[in-house]
Design an enzyme around this catalytic site. Structure first.
Site, PDB file in Angstrom:
ATOM      1  CD  GLU A   1      62.778  16.325  23.592  1.00  0.00           C
ATOM      2  OE1 GLU A   1      61.684  16.016  24.053  1.00  0.00           O
ATOM      3  OE2 GLU A   1      63.020  17.772  23.350  1.00  0.00           O
TER       4      GLU A   1
HETATM    5  C1  HEC Z   1      66.598  16.695  25.023  1.00  0.00           C
HETATM    6  C2  HEC Z   1      66.485  18.220  25.212  1.00  0.00           C
HETATM    7  C3  HEC Z   1      64.986  18.437  26.075  1.00  0.00           C
HETATM    8  C4  HEC Z   1      64.294  17.617  27.231  1.00  0.00           C
HETATM    9  C5  HEC Z   1      65.114  16.548  27.677  1.00  0.00           C
HETATM   10  C6  HEC Z   1      63.334  18.374  27.222  1.00  0.00           C
HETATM   11  N1  HEC Z   1      62.985  19.418  26.398  1.00  0.00           N
HETATM   12 FE1  HEC Z   1      61.389  20.453  26.563  1.00  0.00          FE
HETATM   13  N2  HEC Z   1      61.894  21.267  24.695  1.00  0.00           N
HETATM   14  C7  HEC Z   1      63.228  21.091  24.089  1.00  0.00           C
HETATM   15  C8  HEC Z   1      62.977  21.450  22.628  1.00  0.00           C
HETATM   16  C9  HEC Z   1      63.999  21.136  21.531  1.00  0.00           C
HETATM   17  C10 HEC Z   1      61.803  21.916  22.550  1.00  0.00           C
HETATM   18  C11 HEC Z   1      60.933  22.490  21.241  1.00  0.00           C
HETATM   19  C12 HEC Z   1      60.544  21.586  20.493  1.00  0.00           C
HETATM   20  C13 HEC Z   1      59.466  21.785  19.458  1.00  0.00           C
HETATM   21  O1  HEC Z   1      58.926  23.116  19.503  1.00  0.00           O
HETATM   22  O2  HEC Z   1      59.129  20.814  18.440  1.00  0.00           O
HETATM   23  C14 HEC Z   1      61.118  21.902  24.026  1.00  0.00           C
HETATM   24  C15 HEC Z   1      60.040  22.379  24.303  1.00  0.00           C
HETATM   25  C16 HEC Z   1      59.329  22.627  25.572  1.00  0.00           C
HETATM   26  C17 HEC Z   1      58.362  23.276  26.243  1.00  0.00           C
HETATM   27  C18 HEC Z   1      57.598  24.228  25.233  1.00  0.00           C
HETATM   28  C19 HEC Z   1      57.939  25.827  25.449  1.00  0.00           C
HETATM   29  C20 HEC Z   1      57.348  26.638  24.242  1.00  0.00           C
HETATM   30  O3  HEC Z   1      57.561  27.817  24.640  1.00  0.00           O
HETATM   31  O4  HEC Z   1      56.810  25.965  23.430  1.00  0.00           O
HETATM   32  C21 HEC Z   1      58.325  23.095  27.414  1.00  0.00           C
HETATM   33  C22 HEC Z   1      57.209  23.585  28.672  1.00  0.00           C
HETATM   34  C23 HEC Z   1      59.164  21.948  27.580  1.00  0.00           C
HETATM   35  N3  HEC Z   1      59.775  21.806  26.511  1.00  0.00           N
HETATM   36  C24 HEC Z   1      59.287  21.445  28.957  1.00  0.00           C
HETATM   37  C25 HEC Z   1      60.075  20.218  29.138  1.00  0.00           C
HETATM   38  C26 HEC Z   1      59.616  19.385  30.225  1.00  0.00           C
HETATM   39  C27 HEC Z   1      58.705  19.507  31.469  1.00  0.00           C
HETATM   40  C28 HEC Z   1      60.504  18.191  29.908  1.00  0.00           C
HETATM   41  C29 HEC Z   1      60.697  16.981  30.899  1.00  0.00           C
HETATM   42  C30 HEC Z   1      59.512  16.021  30.757  1.00  0.00           C
HETATM   43  C31 HEC Z   1      61.211  18.581  28.897  1.00  0.00           C
HETATM   44  N4  HEC Z   1      61.041  19.845  28.267  1.00  0.00           N
HETATM   45  C32 HEC Z   1      62.161  17.788  28.160  1.00  0.00           C
HETATM   46  C33 HEC Z   1      64.046  20.231  24.691  1.00  0.00           C
HETATM   47  C34 HEC Z   1      63.966  19.411  25.458  1.00  0.00           C
END
Ligand code: HEC
Ligand code: HEC
Length: 395
Positions: free
Chosen positions: A154
């Site tokens: 990420e």
């Molecule tokens: C490269 C793409 C990417 C980036 C950058 C990223 N995310 Fe995500 N995010 C995802 C993915 C894919 C998941 C699911 C991962 C898992 O469940 O293992 C996720 C899961 C989440 C969730 C959980 C939602 C749920 O319903 O469970 C939240 C809240 C979230 N991200 C917020 C953020 C925040 C705040 C940041 C920055 C600090 C961030 N993400 C950066 C791709 C990204």
């Protein structure tokens, strides 16, 4: 007519109790939540009869009583690409307001084009999930926000290096210092970002209006869809404020997911954290709020249309082949969970204006972030919020 029947069905349990017993039970439930340190919104909204259904109205944002300074700082950090190792990826790269809080990719891509293995869930209303991530490995949004920064696919950065940079940056260090007595720390970084994410709460879907006011805002077909949603047992797993996000459940069959994105590696969900046989292919039930905007679907993003997702759920988790009429009604019902104010690229509605961008994407306060972010949007890349997170207390 249909509306009356549903309200009657939902109210049945309530009417059977006298209201005093009901209040006592509600108070006991709130006490129970409080003792566990759970936030009060879990019990919120119980005044309306429909709120005593397994599906609860979404509380207003004001319920959170959020500090506007923390939110403003969190907003900037959410759009800050310099939190990533090569300065190209921010939270907003993968969770865009105009795309329903997702990236619309099958699986997400992170720095340098690194490809992850999971589909990005929406950040909208994530505040109401009992855990964060598909396997629930983060207890809350504060903890969740630190995960992506150090996740190699990420943002791929080193958290300590990020903290050092923030502490050395006069702009950020100053803002942290005015808000948090102990200035730049990992906990405060997580808290600021999480505070912004909490503001990405929407409670203005027509379905929510119906739940809270009982006003006749749903069409006959939407009401029929809701009835089927309950009758077919969808609500057994998709319930609570988010119609999901509050339990772990098994994806009943792996058959459809044999088309694996990463050949040879099957995502085992909760099993990956617990190692328990019974947790194989167990995932946090996803929220269905704004579902028309967050395609593709499922943990691996393998299903592109909502029709198909619903049909599969019928087969795999509700244990039956749904008729075309049922699929149609369910999909139309799910459309009523769409926030009226989000704007951006609606799913079924198509382009509905870019209102959502204003709140979620514009005005990245600090230099660098937004520009890099826009660049990134053209290349799009991914991640898999690390396997390397430790197990939490409970799961
Ligand atoms: C490269 C793409 C990417 C980036 C950058 C990223 N995310 Fe995500 N995010 C995802 C993915 C894919 C998941 C699911 C991962 C898992 O469940 O293992 C996720 C899961 C989440 C969730 C959980 C939602 C749920 O319903 O469970 C939240 C809240 C979230 N991200 C917020 C953020 C925040 C705040 C940041 C920055 C600090 C961030 N993400 C950066 C791709 C990204
Ligand atoms: C036994 C629990 C259970 C039942 C019953 C159930 N679901 Fe699900 N649902 C899940 C789980 C778990 C997932 C996530 C599976 C995955 O991604 O591997 C899911 C995913 C979904 C998704 C995709 C959401 C997304 O963001 O990717 C939709 C849409 C959905 N369900 C609708 C329904 C409908 C409609 C019904 C009734 C016909 C239903 N579900 C019945 C547990 C259930």
């Amino acid at each position: 007519m249909m509306r009356l029947r549903i309200v009657a069905a939902l109210s049945l349990g309530v009417l059977a109790l006298n209201s005093q017993a009901d209040e006592t039970a509600e108070q006991a439930y709130r006490d129970f939540l409080q003792a566990r340190g759970e936030p009060a919104w879990i019990g919120a909204g119980a005044e309306h009869p429909a709120a005593n259904s397994v599906i609860r109205p979404t509380p207003a944002l004001a319920t959170f009583d959020l500090d506007p300074d923390k939110q403003a700082l969190g907003f900037d950090l959410y759009h800050e690409a310099r939190l990533s190792r090569d300065g190209t990826v921010s939270c907003a790269s993968c969770h865009m307001g105009m795309m329903g809080g997702t990236d619309r990719q099958t699986v997400s891509r992170g720095i340098g084009g690194a490809i992850g293995s999971r589909n990005a869930p929406t950040v909208f209303n994530s505040a109401f999930n009992f855990r964060q991530f598909w396997d629930g490995r983060a207890l809350d949004l504060d903890e969740q926000a630190l995960g992506p920064i150090s996740n190699p696919v990420e943002m791929g950065h080193d958290l300590d290096a990020v903290l050092q940079w923030l502490a050395a940056d006069p702009y950020y260090a100053g803002r942290f210092a005015t808000i948090y007595p102990d200035g730049v720390t990992a906990a405060n970084l997580g808290n600021a970002i999480a505070t912004h994410v909490r503001t990405m709460t929407r409670n203005d879907s027509r379905f929510n209006r119906y739940l809270t006011s009982g006003e006749p805002v749903l069409s006959e077909q939407e009401l029929r869809g809701w009835q089927r949603f309950n009758d077919l047992g969808c609500a057994a797993c998709h319930n609570g404020i988010n119609l999901g996000g509050n339990s772990y459940q098994k994806l009943a069959s792996a058959r459809v997911f044999d088309d694996q994105l990463v050949p040879g590696v099957r995502d085992e969900g909760l099993f990956g954290r617990t190692g328990r046989e019974q947790d194989r292919q167990v995932f946090k039930v996803p929220s269905l709020q704004n579902i028309t905007r967050t395609a593709p679907y499922f943990h691996d993003g393998s299903v592109r249309s909502l029709e198909e997702a619903v049909r599969l759920m019928g087969r795999l988790n509700a244990g039956r082949e749904l008729s075309d009429a049922d699929v149609g009604d369910l999909v139309v019902f799910l459309g009523s969970l769409d926030s009226q104010s989000m704007g951006g690229m609606g799913g079924m509605g198509g382009m509905e204006g870019m209102g959502g961008m204003q709140h979620d994407m514009s005005g990245a306060g600090s230099p660098g972030g937004m520009h890099q972010h826009m660049q990134h949007m053209q290349q799009m890349m991914q991640m898999n919020h690390g396997q390397h997170h430790g197990n939490q207390e409970g799961f």
